[in-house]
Scaffold this motif. Structure first.
Motif, mmCIF file in Angstrom:
data_model
loop_
_atom_site.group_PDB
_atom_site.id
_atom_site.type_symbol
_atom_site.label_atom_id
_atom_site.label_comp_id
_atom_site.label_asym_id
_atom_site.label_seq_id
_atom_site.Cartn_x
_atom_site.Cartn_y
_atom_site.Cartn_z
ATOM 1 N N ALA A 21 10.734 70.363 0.983
ATOM 2 C CA ALA A 21 12.064 70.132 0.614
ATOM 3 C C ALA A 21 13.036 69.934 1.619
ATOM 4 O O ALA A 21 13.058 70.841 2.335
ATOM 5 N N THR A 22 13.474 68.619 1.807
ATOM 6 C CA THR A 22 14.327 68.108 2.862
ATOM 7 C C THR A 22 15.764 67.607 2.491
ATOM 8 O O THR A 22 15.759 66.963 1.683
ATOM 9 N N ILE A 23 16.897 68.300 2.918
ATOM 10 C CA ILE A 23 18.072 67.612 2.502
ATOM 11 C C ILE A 23 18.214 66.369 3.445
ATOM 12 O O ILE A 23 18.391 66.312 4.669
ATOM 13 N N ILE A 50 17.342 76.317 1.650
ATOM 14 C CA ILE A 50 18.445 75.300 1.651
ATOM 15 C C ILE A 50 19.514 75.772 1.036
ATOM 16 O O ILE A 50 20.522 74.961 0.621
ATOM 17 N N VAL A 59 15.139 73.451 -6.707
ATOM 18 C CA VAL A 59 14.429 72.611 -6.139
ATOM 19 C C VAL A 59 13.066 73.420 -5.912
ATOM 20 O O VAL A 59 11.959 72.781 -5.623
ATOM 21 N N ILE A 97 17.961 65.608 -2.140
ATOM 22 C CA ILE A 97 16.832 66.236 -1.506
ATOM 23 C C ILE A 97 15.695 65.792 -1.873
ATOM 24 O O ILE A 97 15.177 65.551 -2.979
#
Length: 360
Positions: A21-23, A50, A59, A97
């Motif tokens: 998971a990446t913002i 996060i 998430v 995200i």
């Protein structure tokens, strides 16, 4: 996030897939910034964070879903008013995200090894995720990961150059200029295609002169906050792999007066001088002042500093040269032990690195 990526690689090599998971975008405020990553395992356990709270819980659930379906998800959160309060946020923000499954297949593992090799060599990289709608799966995406290495001859794609690479080139330049994850729509015949481009900026190399007790602690702590470290000392009984197992390089020069190789120093270099004596400190500082690192720090009292500076003035160095040196190096936390002194030094380096990012 070097350590997170190392942990992810270890899991994939063991045969366990994870969801990453990446913002990728943020407007307003949120607990973490764009580029922040978190890995979700099949049982819901996480590596990294996060920001916690309900946002993270949602998430995590998306990560487990992604691992189950093998498809990526782009989650949009509007954390304002009641939503912000329910997600434990003082004030709101709007963020996207990207949640994508990373399989344990050979191609994914090989790409991460390439990333690890180039990152450890101090290369500036771009992680590119190509996204398109998954047929028959509402709100789910098919994703493909690429790694782009910036070279003087132009971008080099790993593991392959995509068919639409000409459309990507201006987007790569924009993302690198903005120096944060950016999501674009690819303007071609497939109107739903999108791309997320994440610059992986070199975190900085500490050139650590001296391999004594304080340096050993500095190197260990610097690794924990994602600095690359090279160690220099003319004493092989101190400068060795046993004492500095995680250093990118350990150098044993014949003479500390010639220990600094100017070719190794660039604007992303941090020179930290902690040798065993005033003479050695002065010799290394004189070499460092003839190069252009972003940071120079030297350990010692103000009395020692003044003596060294007076000698360097006689060698032709100007006040403008000496004014860029942080001496005594480190934040003033009344440190006494080697570990405490190392903490003060690395804290100053982290603060300086953050200020450099704010200026870009």
């Amino acid at each position: 996030m070097n350590r997170l990526e190392n942990d992810i690689l270890a899991l994939l090599e063991s045969g366990e897939p994870v969801a990453l998971a990446t913002i990728v975008s943020l407007a307003g405020s949120a607990p973490r910034t764009p580029g922040t990553r978190m890995a979700v395992r099949r049982d819901g356990a996480i590596l990294g964070t996060i920001g916690g709270g309900r946002l993270e819980a949602e998430v995590i659930q998306a990560g487990r879903e992604s691992l189950h379906t093998g498809k990526s998800l782009l989650k949009h959160f509007e954390l304002t008013g009641k939503d912000a309060r329910e997600m434990d946020m003082i004030c709101g923000g709007v963020l996207d995200i990207l949640v994508e499954p990373l399989s344990s297949d050979a191609q994914t593992v090989a790409l991460l090894h390439t990333f690890e090799r180039l990152r450890d060599a101090g290369k500036e990289l771009l992680l590119v995720t190509l996204l398109r709608d998954a047929p028959d799966y509402e709100k789910q995406l098919l994703s493909e990961r690429l790694l782009v290495e910036q070279t003087p001859e132009g971008p080099v794609f790993h593991p392959r150059r995509p068919e639409n690479h000409n459309l990507l080139l201006p987007l790569l330049e924009t993302a690198m200029a903005e120096r944060c994850p950016t999501m674009f729509t690819i303007e071609d015949e497939r109107e739903n295609d999108r791309v997320v481009i994440e610059p992986v900026l070199a975190s900085g190399t500490i050139h650590l002169f001296g391999a004594g007790h304080v340096s050993k602690e500095v190197a260990a702590l610097a690794h924990q906050v994602d600095f690359r470290v090279e160690v220099y000392d003319d004493r092989p009984e101190f400068a060795n792999r046993e004492r500095f197992p995680r250093a990118a390089a350990v150098h044993v020069p014949e003479d500390m007066a010639e220990a600094l190789d100017p070719k190794r120093i660039d604007p992303n270099s941090y020179v930290v001088i902690i040798t065993r004596g005033h003479k050695y400190d002065m010799d290394v500082l004189a070499q460092a002042l003839r190069t252009e690192p972003c940071y120079i720090g030297m350990i010692g009292s103000r009395r020692k500093r003044d003596k060294i500076y007076e000698s360097l003035r006689k060698q032709g160095f100007k006040e403008a040269d000496l004014s860029c040196v942080r001496c005594p190096v480190g934040l003033d936390i009344h440190a006494e032990t080697p570990a405490e002194i190392a903490l003060s030094i690395v804290a100053e380096l982290v603060s300086f690195r953050a200020s450099m990012k704010d200026r870009t």
